[in-house]
Design a protein around this motif. Sequence first.
Motif, PDB file in Angstrom:
ATOM      1  N   CYS A 216     -38.545  78.729 -35.005  1.00  0.00           N
ATOM      2  CA  CYS A 216     -37.337  78.891 -35.172  1.00  0.00           C
ATOM      3  C   CYS A 216     -36.761  79.365 -33.783  1.00  0.00           C
ATOM      4  N   VAL A 217     -37.351  80.784 -33.233  1.00  0.00           N
ATOM      5  CA  VAL A 217     -37.012  81.034 -32.022  1.00  0.00           C
ATOM      6  C   VAL A 217     -37.011  79.963 -30.866  1.00  0.00           C
ATOM      7  N   LEU A 218     -38.066  79.208 -30.863  1.00  0.00           N
ATOM      8  CA  LEU A 218     -38.109  78.141 -29.939  1.00  0.00           C
ATOM      9  C   LEU A 218     -37.052  77.197 -30.001  1.00  0.00           C
ATOM     10  N   ASP A 219     -36.585  76.898 -31.160  1.00  0.00           N
ATOM     11  CA  ASP A 219     -35.538  75.916 -31.614  1.00  0.00           C
ATOM     12  C   ASP A 219     -34.190  76.609 -30.831  1.00  0.00           C
TER      13      ASP A 219
ATOM     14  N   GLN B 105     -44.083  79.746 -38.185  1.00  0.00           N
ATOM     15  CA  GLN B 105     -42.628  79.237 -38.311  1.00  0.00           C
ATOM     16  C   GLN B 105     -41.403  79.903 -37.950  1.00  0.00           C
ATOM     17  N   LEU B 106     -41.591  81.304 -37.844  1.00  0.00           N
ATOM     18  CA  LEU B 106     -40.657  82.036 -37.291  1.00  0.00           C
ATOM     19  C   LEU B 106     -40.630  81.759 -35.840  1.00  0.00           C
TER      20      LEU B 106
ATOM     21  N   LYS C  28     -39.965  85.203 -21.209  1.00  0.00           N
ATOM     22  CA  LYS C  28     -40.009  86.528 -21.453  1.00  0.00           C
ATOM     23  C   LYS C  28     -39.153  86.643 -22.722  1.00  0.00           C
ATOM     24  N   THR C  29     -37.871  86.150 -22.307  1.00  0.00           N
ATOM     25  CA  THR C  29     -36.736  86.500 -23.447  1.00  0.00           C
ATOM     26  C   THR C  29     -37.149  85.948 -24.843  1.00  0.00           C
ATOM     27  N   SER C  30     -37.428  84.738 -24.746  1.00  0.00           N
ATOM     28  CA  SER C  30     -38.002  84.039 -26.082  1.00  0.00           C
ATOM     29  C   SER C  30     -39.203  84.794 -26.624  1.00  0.00           C
ATOM     30  N   TRP C  31     -40.081  85.242 -25.877  1.00  0.00           N
ATOM     31  CA  TRP C  31     -41.226  85.978 -26.425  1.00  0.00           C
ATOM     32  C   TRP C  31     -40.897  87.455 -27.315  1.00  0.00           C
ATOM     33  N   ILE C  32     -40.033  87.979 -26.227  1.00  0.00           N
ATOM     34  CA  ILE C  32     -39.458  89.280 -26.896  1.00  0.00           C
ATOM     35  C   ILE C  32     -38.777  89.226 -28.049  1.00  0.00           C
ATOM     36  N   THR C  33     -37.751  88.056 -28.097  1.00  0.00           N
ATOM     37  CA  THR C  33     -36.907  87.779 -29.218  1.00  0.00           C
ATOM     38  C   THR C  33     -37.883  87.586 -30.560  1.00  0.00           C
ATOM     39  N   PHE C  34     -38.800  86.857 -30.387  1.00  0.00           N
ATOM     40  CA  PHE C  34     -39.923  86.585 -31.325  1.00  0.00           C
ATOM     41  C   PHE C  34     -40.595  87.901 -31.793  1.00  0.00           C
TER      42      PHE C  34
ATOM     43  N   GLY D 237     -41.207  91.874 -36.351  1.00  0.00           N
ATOM     44  CA  GLY D 237     -41.028  93.093 -36.621  1.00  0.00           C
ATOM     45  C   GLY D 237     -40.033  93.559 -37.563  1.00  0.00           C
ATOM     46  N   LYS D 238     -39.014  92.790 -37.581  1.00  0.00           N
ATOM     47  CA  LYS D 238     -37.947  93.200 -38.554  1.00  0.00           C
ATOM     48  C   LYS D 238     -37.853  92.560 -39.698  1.00  0.00           C
TER      49      LYS D 238
END
Length: 870
Positions: free
Chosen positions: A211-214, A207-208, A182-188, A193-194
């Motif tokens: 980066c979030v998964l990393d 690719q972004l 949940k945290t990873s997906w919302i961060t992505f 969006g930004k």
Amino acid sequence: MPPKPPRKGGAAAKGQRASPDRGTGGTSPPAAARLEFGETDFVALCDTLRVSDIVRANAWKTYEKVSSADGTLEGYSEKKKDMWGICIFIAAVDLDEMTFTFTELLKSIGMSVCTCFRLLREMDVNMDTISTKVDSNVSRLNKKYDVLSALYHKFERTCGLIYMIQPSSQTSAELSFPLVLKTSWITFLLAKGKVLQMEDDLVISFQLLLCVLDYFIKLSPPAMLKEPYKSHVSAMSINGSTRAPRRGQNRSTRTSKQTDTDTKVIEVLCKEYGCNLDEVKNVYFTSFIPFLNSVGIVTSNELPEVEDLSRQYEELYLKNKDIDARLFLDNDETLQRNHIECLQLERTPRKNNPDEELNLILPQTPVRAAMNTIQQLMMILNSASDKPSDNLISYFNNCTVNPKESILARVEDLGNIFKEKFAEAVGQGCAEIGSQRYKLGVRLYYRVMESMLKSEEERLSVHNFSKLLNNNTFHTSLLACAVEVVMATYGRNASQSDGTSNETDLSFPWILNVLDLEAFDFYKVIESFIKAEPSLTREMIKHLERCEHRIMESLAWQSDSSLFDLIKQSKEREGQVDQPEPTCTLNLPLQHNHTAADLYLSPVRSPKKKGSIASLNPTPVIDAQPVLAPQTQKPQKSTSLSLFYKKVYRLAYLRLNTLFLRLLFDHPELEHLIWTLFQHTLQNEYELMKDRHLDQTFKRVLIREGQYDSIIVFYNLVFMQKLKTNILQYASNRPPTLSPIPHIPRSPYKFSNSPLRVPAGNNIYISPLKSPYKFSEGMLSPTKMTPRSRILVSIGESFGTSEKFQKINQMVGSSDRQLKRSAEVSTAPKPLKRLRFDIEGQDEADGSKHLPGESKFQQKLAEMSKYCLL
């Protein structure tokens, strides 16, 4: 359930969130007070979505129009609430009064996003109730949903390969797989969006996501991870890189140190999913790290607060008024695809026999397909340079005027413009990504230029290409074509399962606007580009052909196009109202010997007779200096215009013939008349094409300068005013001579493996044997084959060389003689021991007769023999 917003009263029912557009001007009057706008339930729906009175009124009018059309939208006539919701959406978009999000709309009427898109398309086709403004809005939502859906399913599967789903005894009870997911997906979602202004870019978005998964893999305890991520995180923990001292460091420094010291995780992710490591690192350092700093996420050993992330995403979602992508986490029904579509996406072909050779193909998900396409391009360009090769330098040195400096300066200047425009379209943090893609285009530009010059050298036996290589339009067009190939490769959208190009903000003709290039000039290089680069994938060749079609059907006919000047010069050359290209040439092969040099240095002299010495060595086309012609000499013929009209005729007749077969099949006599009228229009009333479309869309047609209306108004006020006299001639006692129906030659971009239909309505198609893999530049990549297409029967192989056609002719001739002798000796043919396509039925569609004992397959071969080259 998506995370609740922190503000009190900020959420109502699930998916119905507080909107900044609600205002505080008091509550809406009860539904009974608004019955003038429709039924009570309709008014209640309007109140739920907080729409204004004018939106209510317009929505109700649209609903009345739709509901009054009998049988137009079967299956929806009784679903009033669905139709009301769609009509409210249409009215709100048209009036720029969106007081609700797209997800709120879907929730309020209980409809899935796919059903909503399908219903809107049906209304558009059948009722013409959708404006171009609404159509554009729906297209944007559709593309964004396709990207989000593809990315979420990829994200979900990837997390399943990274994390231990069942908690370990070494893992904190508060840290669970669902929480990390949940945290990873919302961060992505927040980062996407930004960072990205153009949110339908599948490649940069993926690719972004890496980066979030990393980032979250490094924050996770090793006990929660699967290999190889567990080993890498354990090694980082031992080395202390994930527990660097925080005191005395600012947030930017801490983040940079962490990402600089360990890139093993991102390397594994890139290798696993076929991403270019340098590109992903670029996204990490230029976009993702600034994002982390901007939202206040501090590098530490703890997960970011999910409620805080969710609140920030909530604000972004309410501002955009589109899709709440957090609902993917709940498998929310509004975001679910059709069940059949899901099966096609997830299903893997199964073996029928366990003893069969393993020949399974991984399903081509949108992300995998995009990565494979990029890999194929990289294989082509890995050995290329973004500087001119030694061979190119030699060609430059052989020129009367060395073009090297101007070429290098042009590449640099256009690169700066491209980088700036790319950042404006995608996001300022993505400027370096644009620069990377441009450099790939430059590599392809030099590679193709060298190939073209080698071909010209062999064809003409000359070494001095000064006139061509100092032609600014040629270089800009060639560079634009190379960059377009790169952009189309990276711009593959999530909905492009068939390889077609789905438009984005960076889609063609975006590159023409960026490089300030005319569409007619760009068209001149396309065919030569394809011939000069044999490693282009089938998808890229098809994409360039579609670009060429768009130019021929509309882009070249824009009012500021040089095409109109060329047409006028062509008519002046003949001194009469004459066509730029005789229609009789349609029966000649479309494949020709014209090169980019001929087209960019045109007008040229009229072609010499075949076999003349001059035609064998047309050196003046390449390097001759302009000669002042006597005033009595006619303007020279434009090769580029002649070929353009030839291709336009071909495209037009293919489309006209399709319409004719569907609409006027029972009136064959009209085909000649319609074709003749069309030719007359394109040759003599070509001004009708100015700022219009070859097919002409029916909703919005230019009537006069600045005024647009429907195609009916155009027909009455413009078209008939120009052509009424000519049309009436065909009804007179002495009608004009009709143009012959052309035998359209094959497109130079056609592929030999298109299925051929066996005549007589047998529903039997013959196509060459397909390999489950395709070979491109030393790399095998899976082709997309559905479970159905994998069981199709293939007989023999594709035809290629003239020797094969000769063998077919001999076989057919031999079978004809045997059948004739058989028919003379006996009325009952001998039984055949080979596969036959015989069925009871009619003769061939072309009316030709065959002997009773002749199989359908033999008949097909006999038909093919008419077209074989002996």
